[in-house]
Scaffold this active site. Structure first.
Site, PDB file in Angstrom:
ATOM      1  N   ARG A  46      13.547  53.539 -12.569  1.00 11.20           N
ATOM      2  CA  ARG A  46      13.916  52.102 -12.534  1.00 11.20           C
ATOM      3  C   ARG A  46      14.763  51.790 -11.295  1.00 11.20           C
ATOM      4  O   ARG A  46      14.786  50.656 -10.814  1.00 11.20           O
ATOM      5  CB  ARG A  46      14.639  51.684 -13.820  1.00 11.20           C
ATOM      6  N   TYR A  98       2.300  26.571  -8.732  1.00  4.60           N
ATOM      7  CA  TYR A  98       1.616  27.385  -9.750  1.00  4.60           C
ATOM      8  C   TYR A  98       2.261  27.122 -11.119  1.00  4.60           C
ATOM      9  O   TYR A  98       3.496  27.085 -11.238  1.00  4.60           O
ATOM     10  CB  TYR A  98       1.704  28.874  -9.379  1.00  4.60           C
ATOM     11  N   ASP A 170       5.533  31.094  -1.673  1.00  2.00           N
ATOM     12  CA  ASP A 170       4.550  31.882  -2.421  1.00  2.00           C
ATOM     13  C   ASP A 170       3.305  31.941  -1.539  1.00  2.00           C
ATOM     14  O   ASP A 170       2.663  30.926  -1.263  1.00  2.00           O
ATOM     15  CB  ASP A 170       4.252  31.199  -3.768  1.00  2.00           C
ATOM     16  N   LYS A 195      -3.648  39.534  -7.052  1.00  2.00           N
ATOM     17  CA  LYS A 195      -4.805  38.865  -6.422  1.00  2.00           C
ATOM     18  C   LYS A 195      -5.340  39.704  -5.257  1.00  2.00           C
ATOM     19  O   LYS A 195      -5.685  40.844  -5.458  1.00  2.00           O
ATOM     20  CB  LYS A 195      -4.389  37.455  -5.996  1.00  2.00           C
TER      21      LYS A 195
HETATM   22  C1  LIG Z   1      -0.144  31.173  -6.470  1.00  2.00           C
HETATM   23  C2  LIG Z   1       0.209  32.077  -7.602  1.00  2.00           C
HETATM   24  N1  LIG Z   1       1.453  32.568  -7.677  1.00  2.00           N
HETATM   25  C3  LIG Z   1       1.821  33.379  -8.681  1.00  2.00           C
HETATM   26  C4  LIG Z   1       0.956  33.725  -9.676  1.00  2.00           C
HETATM   27  C5  LIG Z   1       1.422  34.618 -10.809  1.00  2.00           C
HETATM   28  O1  LIG Z   1       0.994  35.916 -10.598  1.00  2.00           O
HETATM   29  P1  LIG Z   1       0.809  36.984 -11.792  1.00  2.00           P
HETATM   30  O2  LIG Z   1      -0.328  36.518 -12.629  1.00  2.00           O
HETATM   31  O3  LIG Z   1       0.572  38.250 -11.046  1.00  2.00           O
HETATM   32  O4  LIG Z   1       2.078  37.009 -12.551  1.00  2.00           O
HETATM   33  C6  LIG Z   1      -0.352  33.247  -9.641  1.00  2.00           C
HETATM   34  C7  LIG Z   1      -1.315  33.611 -10.701  1.00  2.00           C
HETATM   35  O5  LIG Z   1      -2.405  33.093 -10.778  1.00  2.00           O
HETATM   36  C8  LIG Z   1      -0.746  32.400  -8.563  1.00  2.00           C
HETATM   37  O6  LIG Z   1      -1.976  31.895  -8.487  1.00  2.00           O
END
Ligand SMILES: Cc1ncc(COP(=O)(O)O)c(C=O)c1O
Length: 383
Positions: A46, A98, A170, A195
């Site tokens: 951790r 998101y 992001d 992704k």
């Molecule tokens: C732009 C964006 N940021 C963050 C996330 C969240 O990621 P996670 O599903 O890996 O928690 C997503 C998920 O679809 C996303 O499309």
């Protein structure tokens, strides 16, 4: 070093202990101490683990960052970063952020005395008007999901710097291969590695990177104390997947560009949303800050009643029909019933997420096959 070389050689890719050509899975929770008061580099997973650390160094290298931390999901990376906010501070986020991020900011941050404003990021004046004396962060996400609206990163950064505010980006849709928010002046960059970075639809993971040593220290403490660390097996899978990130994304971009241009010409399609189209209002800004339009596009069918949509979706043979994006396989999703289902119809309407909207994350299949599949599916709407 250019990107594809960097992805293979630009961070620890050889195991320093054995010379193994792939960093092994150091599948251990704890590490033996050689003597009283003497520790190896690693003590307890951790607090840090060699496999996870190799991935963190890889992400730092790709983002041109000094520090990077891996988390158990994109949302763990986002929520941990947003916990940098202190009581009575304020954050500005895009309305089209998101869903998970919006929900965390709206429902959780407010419980800790943090003020949250959601603003239309298409207008820099609206962002400036939302700034208060206690604004600590501006959060951006570009291109947005699912309509691929582009925010001018440097314009927002300049505004933030004027008011001594930090910026978080992001960067999940573009990845550091095609867009580098830290180079554009942002203080923190976040990636859902679920992704494109992992790219094989088999891992959930997130990362945060920064050049700010103070922020880095706090993020490390949060990673350790909130404990949302990435598992060793998942870190190894990402290290493996990441080596082909550049090659995968270049085929996906080629597919997205060809499909967007094809759909734009189709009389069965109402509108195509893709910042790589020369006709897009966002084309110039996208080209200024990113290498191309990316691998994700959205479109609205002219006939978007449930029967026509179902016919189209079922006629498509190649893309899987699922939530998520960024896999080697093309992924079609229906935002109104998937990613944006938690919004009310009015909220969806306000965001432009109509019932007829479909989002396509382009995989690495052959372009001709995807175009043929789409041609047949569009044809099937009238059958
Ligand atoms: C732009 C964006 N940021 C963050 C996330 C969240 O990621 P996670 O599903 O890996 O928690 C997503 C998920 O679809 C996303 O499309």
């Amino acid at each position: 070093m250019q990107m594809n070389t960097k992805l293979l050689h630009g961070y620890p890719v050889i195991d320093p202990a054995t010379g193994a050509s792939s960093i092994p899975k150091y599948q251990a929770s704890t590490f033996n101490s050689p003597a009283l008061g003497v520790n190896h580099d690693y003590m307890y997973t951790r607090f840090g683990n060699p496999t996870v650390h190799a991935l963190e160094e890889g992400i730092a290298s790709l983002e041109n960052a000094k520090y990077a931390y891996a988390f158990s999901s994109g949302m763990a990376a986002i929520s941990t970063t947003l916990m940098l906010l202190k009581q009575n501070e304020h954050i500005i986020l895009p309305i089209k952020v998101y869903g998970g991020t919006g929900e965390f900011a709206h429902s959780f941050l407010s419980r800790y005395g943090v003020e949250v404003s959601f603003v239309d990021f298409s207008d820099i004046n609206k962002i400036e008007q939302a700034i208060k004396d206690n604004t600590a962060f501006i959060y951006l996400e570009t291109p947005s999901n699912p309509l691929l609206d582009v925010t001018d990163i440097q314009e927002v950064v300049a505004l933030a710097k004027k008011y001594n505010i930090l910026t978080i980006a992001d960067n999940t849709f573009m990845t550091p291969v095609y867009q580098k928010p830290l180079d554009l002046g942002c203080d923190i960059v976040i990636e859902s590695m679920t992704k494109f970075i992992n790219g094989h639809s088999d891992v959930i993971a997130g990362a945060v990177a920064t050049n700010n040593s103070q922020i880095a220290k706090t993020l490390y403490d949060f990673q350790k104390e909130f404990g949302g660390i990435l598992g060793v097996e998942d870190a190894w899978l990402i290290l493996r997947g990441m080596k082909t990130l550049g090659l995968r994304m270049s085929q996906s971009v080629k597919n997205a560009q060809a499909i967007a241009e094809f759909l734009q010409k189709s009389d069965k399609v109402n509108k195509v949303y893709f910042p790589g189209l020369a006709t897009s209002n966002d084309y110039a800004i996208q080209n200024k800050q990113a290498k191309n339009g990316g691998c994700v596009l959205s479109f609205e069918l002219k006939k978007c009643d449930k029967i026509s949509l179902n016919k189209f979706i079922h006629a498509l043979k190649i893309p899987i029909f699922a939530v998520s994006l960024g896999g080697v396989e093309s992924i079609l999703s229906h935002p109104a019933t998937m990613s944006h289902a938690c919004l009310s119809p009015e909220e969806r309407e306000a965001q432009g997420v109509t019932d007829g909207l479909l989002r396509l994350s382009c995989g690495i299949e052959d372009t001709e096959d995807l175009l043929e599949d789409l041609t047949n599916a569009l044809q099937s709407i009238d059958d």
